[in-house]
Design an enzyme around this catalytic site. Structure first.
Site, PDB file in Angstrom:
ATOM      1  N   ARG A   1      -5.054   6.103   3.830  1.00 52.10           N
ATOM      2  CA  ARG A   1      -4.925   5.147   4.947  1.00 52.10           C
ATOM      3  C   ARG A   1      -4.272   5.897   6.097  1.00 52.10           C
ATOM      4  O   ARG A   1      -3.131   6.378   5.952  1.00 52.10           O
ATOM      5  CB  ARG A   1      -4.081   3.945   4.534  1.00 52.10           C
ATOM      6  CG  ARG A   1      -3.655   3.110   5.723  1.00 52.10           C
ATOM      7  CD  ARG A   1      -3.134   1.750   5.355  1.00 52.10           C
ATOM      8  NE  ARG A   1      -4.212   0.890   4.910  1.00 52.10           N
ATOM      9  CZ  ARG A   1      -4.122  -0.435   4.794  1.00 52.10           C
ATOM     10  NH1 ARG A   1      -2.999  -1.049   5.100  1.00 52.10           N
ATOM     11  NH2 ARG A   1      -5.154  -1.139   4.396  1.00 52.10           N
TER      12      ARG A   1
ATOM     13  N   HIS B   1     -12.812   0.159   8.100  1.00 55.65           N
ATOM     14  CA  HIS B   1     -12.148  -0.223   6.845  1.00 55.65           C
ATOM     15  C   HIS B   1     -13.252  -0.548   5.822  1.00 55.65           C
ATOM     16  O   HIS B   1     -13.495  -1.710   5.492  1.00 55.65           O
ATOM     17  CB  HIS B   1     -11.270  -1.454   7.138  1.00 55.65           C
ATOM     18  CG  HIS B   1     -10.232  -1.756   6.117  1.00 55.65           C
ATOM     19  ND1 HIS B   1     -10.033  -0.990   4.980  1.00 55.65           N
ATOM     20  CD2 HIS B   1      -9.310  -2.763   6.043  1.00 55.65           C
ATOM     21  CE1 HIS B   1      -9.028  -1.515   4.280  1.00 55.65           C
ATOM     22  NE2 HIS B   1      -8.586  -2.589   4.895  1.00 55.65           N
TER      23      HIS B   1
ATOM     24  N   GLN C   1     -12.751  -2.756   2.644  1.00 52.62           N
ATOM     25  CA  GLN C   1     -12.630  -4.159   3.037  1.00 52.62           C
ATOM     26  C   GLN C   1     -14.015  -4.746   3.306  1.00 52.62           C
ATOM     27  O   GLN C   1     -14.345  -5.832   2.845  1.00 52.62           O
ATOM     28  CB  GLN C   1     -11.759  -4.251   4.310  1.00 52.62           C
ATOM     29  CG  GLN C   1     -11.516  -5.666   4.781  1.00 52.62           C
ATOM     30  CD  GLN C   1     -10.619  -6.430   3.827  1.00 52.62           C
ATOM     31  OE1 GLN C   1      -9.527  -5.994   3.517  1.00 52.62           O
ATOM     32  NE2 GLN C   1     -11.080  -7.574   3.344  1.00 52.62           N
TER      33      GLN C   1
ATOM     34  N   ASP D   1      -9.461 -11.445  12.354  1.00 57.37           N
ATOM     35  CA  ASP D   1      -8.459 -10.459  11.932  1.00 57.37           C
ATOM     36  C   ASP D   1      -7.353 -10.462  12.992  1.00 57.37           C
ATOM     37  O   ASP D   1      -7.504 -11.066  14.074  1.00 57.37           O
ATOM     38  CB  ASP D   1      -9.127  -9.072  11.801  1.00 57.37           C
ATOM     39  CG  ASP D   1      -8.150  -7.973  11.343  1.00 57.37           C
ATOM     40  OD1 ASP D   1      -7.107  -8.305  10.748  1.00 57.37           O
ATOM     41  OD2 ASP D   1      -8.436  -6.784  11.613  1.00 57.37           O
TER      42      ASP D   1
ATOM     43  N   CYS E   1      -9.159 -10.660   6.504  1.00 56.65           N
ATOM     44  CA  CYS E   1      -8.852  -9.565   5.568  1.00 56.65           C
ATOM     45  C   CYS E   1      -7.397  -9.584   5.114  1.00 56.65           C
ATOM     46  O   CYS E   1      -7.062  -8.959   4.114  1.00 56.65           O
ATOM     47  CB  CYS E   1      -9.180  -8.230   6.219  1.00 56.65           C
ATOM     48  SG  CYS E   1      -8.237  -7.944   7.720  1.00 56.65           S
TER      49      CYS E   1
ATOM     50  N   ARG F   1     -10.756  -7.359  -3.594  1.00 54.92           N
ATOM     51  CA  ARG F   1     -10.446  -5.953  -3.293  1.00 54.92           C
ATOM     52  C   ARG F   1     -10.317  -5.173  -4.603  1.00 54.92           C
ATOM     53  O   ARG F   1     -10.801  -4.045  -4.715  1.00 54.92           O
ATOM     54  CB  ARG F   1      -9.129  -5.849  -2.489  1.00 54.92           C
ATOM     55  CG  ARG F   1      -9.185  -6.331  -1.062  1.00 54.92           C
ATOM     56  CD  ARG F   1     -10.087  -5.482  -0.170  1.00 54.92           C
ATOM     57  NE  ARG F   1      -9.652  -4.101  -0.084  1.00 54.92           N
ATOM     58  CZ  ARG F   1      -8.709  -3.635   0.721  1.00 54.92           C
ATOM     59  NH1 ARG F   1      -8.089  -4.456   1.558  1.00 54.92           N
ATOM     60  NH2 ARG F   1      -8.399  -2.352   0.745  1.00 54.92           N
TER      61      ARG F   1
HETATM   62  N1   CP Z   1      -6.583  -6.043   4.047  1.00 55.74           N
HETATM   63  C1   CP Z   1      -5.787  -4.986   3.796  1.00 55.74           C
HETATM   64  O1   CP Z   1      -6.220  -3.825   3.850  1.00 55.74           O
HETATM   65  O2   CP Z   1      -4.520  -5.313   3.464  1.00 55.74           O
HETATM   66  P1   CP Z   1      -3.267  -4.303   3.375  1.00 55.74           P
HETATM   67  O3   CP Z   1      -2.987  -3.843   4.781  1.00 55.74           O
HETATM   68  O4   CP Z   1      -2.164  -5.140   2.804  1.00 55.74           O
HETATM   69  O5   CP Z   1      -3.647  -3.161   2.496  1.00 55.74           O
HETATM   70  N1  NVA Z   2      -7.094  -4.477  11.828  1.00 54.38           N
HETATM   71  C1  NVA Z   2      -5.945  -4.441  10.958  1.00 54.38           C
HETATM   72  C2  NVA Z   2      -6.372  -4.548   9.525  1.00 54.38           C
HETATM   73  C3  NVA Z   2      -5.257  -4.571   8.519  1.00 54.38           C
HETATM   74  C4  NVA Z   2      -5.738  -4.617   7.103  1.00 54.38           C
HETATM   75  C5  NVA Z   2      -5.137  -3.182  11.204  1.00 54.38           C
HETATM   76  O1  NVA Z   2      -5.744  -2.110  11.367  1.00 54.38           O
HETATM   77  O2  NVA Z   2      -3.907  -3.266  11.266  1.00 54.38           O
END
Ligand code: CP
Ligand code: NVA
Length: 310
Positions: free
Chosen positions: A108, A135, A138, A230, A270, A298
């Protein structure tokens, strides 16, 4: 286990064809059924996944770790702050070394280029667990969840309201490949990246799907089968928070907006959600919400991804 995807990276949904996404869904269905009926699926016995996090996470971290445990393997949490990346070791060198120990890497990151560099530097599969661009885990989970709720994907209309961000990009890329009609309701300055729009239009020509972008959220949502939103402020955009909250207020997913969709539409997010901003309690906790099924899935979808790639 089908070997078609063995050794492949998953950096964005541009990396998977329609049939490959369908293979992920079929594998998920099998693994989810096995999990619910108490069957053991130790498909990754003796394998280790390294999980690099530059940003915080609840779902991604926990679901990937549990997925590896349930598959008989092991997951290592690697905070980017505690790796030698922090003192300047390059991503390429880090990837090269980690590839000598691990069977797969999930990362990440802030800049998407970091997952590209990890994949280039390592001989093991690299899975994007969220970047500023996209993502994909997701997105696959979202389509699997729609499939469970609606029994099909092609021909459905999915409306996404809010920021044309990483999550929107996965929905656009995956949805147009799978034959969905994707409608965005987003302010002009927060449209999805042009590259994504370009690719989506190519995918839609092959699949019979489509992509339409509106400024008006009501227009986007009208008659839709799925309504998705989101956060308005993604991780890394905290400095823009004040301006973003002002611009996005008309895009809130509330009961009034959801009522413009089909009467049996499902609501998706999400997570993490900012209740009272991009989505209201009545929608998250209401009868049309598929949001916690999405969060659960997930785990099941990532088990499929890991079993197929590692
Ligand atoms: N939706 C998602 O990726 O959640 P987290 O940021 O908690 O991993
Ligand atoms: N768009 C959000 C998604 C989090 C899972 C971010 O990047 O923070």
């Amino acid at each position: 286990m089908n070997r078609d995807l063995k050794g492949r990276d998953l950096l964005s949904l541009m990396d998977l064809g329609r049939q490959e996404m369908e293979l992920v869904f079929d594998t998920t269905r099998m693994l989810k059924t096995a999990c619910k009926t108490g069957q053991i699926s130790h498909l990754l016995e003796g394998k280790t996944l390294g999980m690099i996090f530059q940003k915080t996470s609840t779902r991604t971290r926990v679901s990937f770790e549990v997925a590896m445990t349930q598959l008989g393997g092991h997951a290592l949490f690697l905070s980017a702050n505690d790796l030698q990346l922090k003192i300047g070791e390059t991503i390429g060198d880090t990837a090269h070394v980690l590839g000598r120990y691990l069977d797969g890497i999930m990362a990440r990151v802030y800049a998407h280029q970091d997952v590209v560099d990890l994949a280039a530097g390592s001989e093991v599969p690299v899975i994007n667990g969220l970047s500023d661009f996209t993502h994909p885990c997701q997105g696959l989970t979202d389509f699997y969840t729609v499939l469970e709720h609606k029994g099909k994907l092609a021909g459905l209309t999915l409306a996404y309201v809010g920021d044309g961000n990483n999550v929107a990009h996965s929905l656009i890329l995956g949805g147009t490949k799978l034959g969905l009609h994707i409608r965005l309701g987003t302010p002009s300055h927060f449209r999805p990246a042009e590259l994504v729009v370009l690719r989506a239009n190519e995918y839609a020509r092959d699949s019979g799907g489509s992509l339409e972008i509106f400024n008006d959220p009501q227009q986007a949502v009208s008659g839709a089968d799925v309504v998705y939103t989101d956060t308005w402020v993604s991780m890394g955009q905290e400095k823009e928070k004040e301006e973003r909250l002002k611009v996005f207020t008309p895009y809130q997913l509330n009961q009034q907006l959801l009522a413009q969709a089909s009467h049996n539409a499902i609501a998706m997010h999400c997570l993490p959600a900012h209740r009272g901003l991009e989505i209201t309690d009545e929608v998250i906790d209401g009868p049309q919400s598929a949001i916690f099924d999405q969060a659960e899935n997930r785990l099941h979808v990532q088990k499929a991804i890991l079993a197929l790639l590692l």
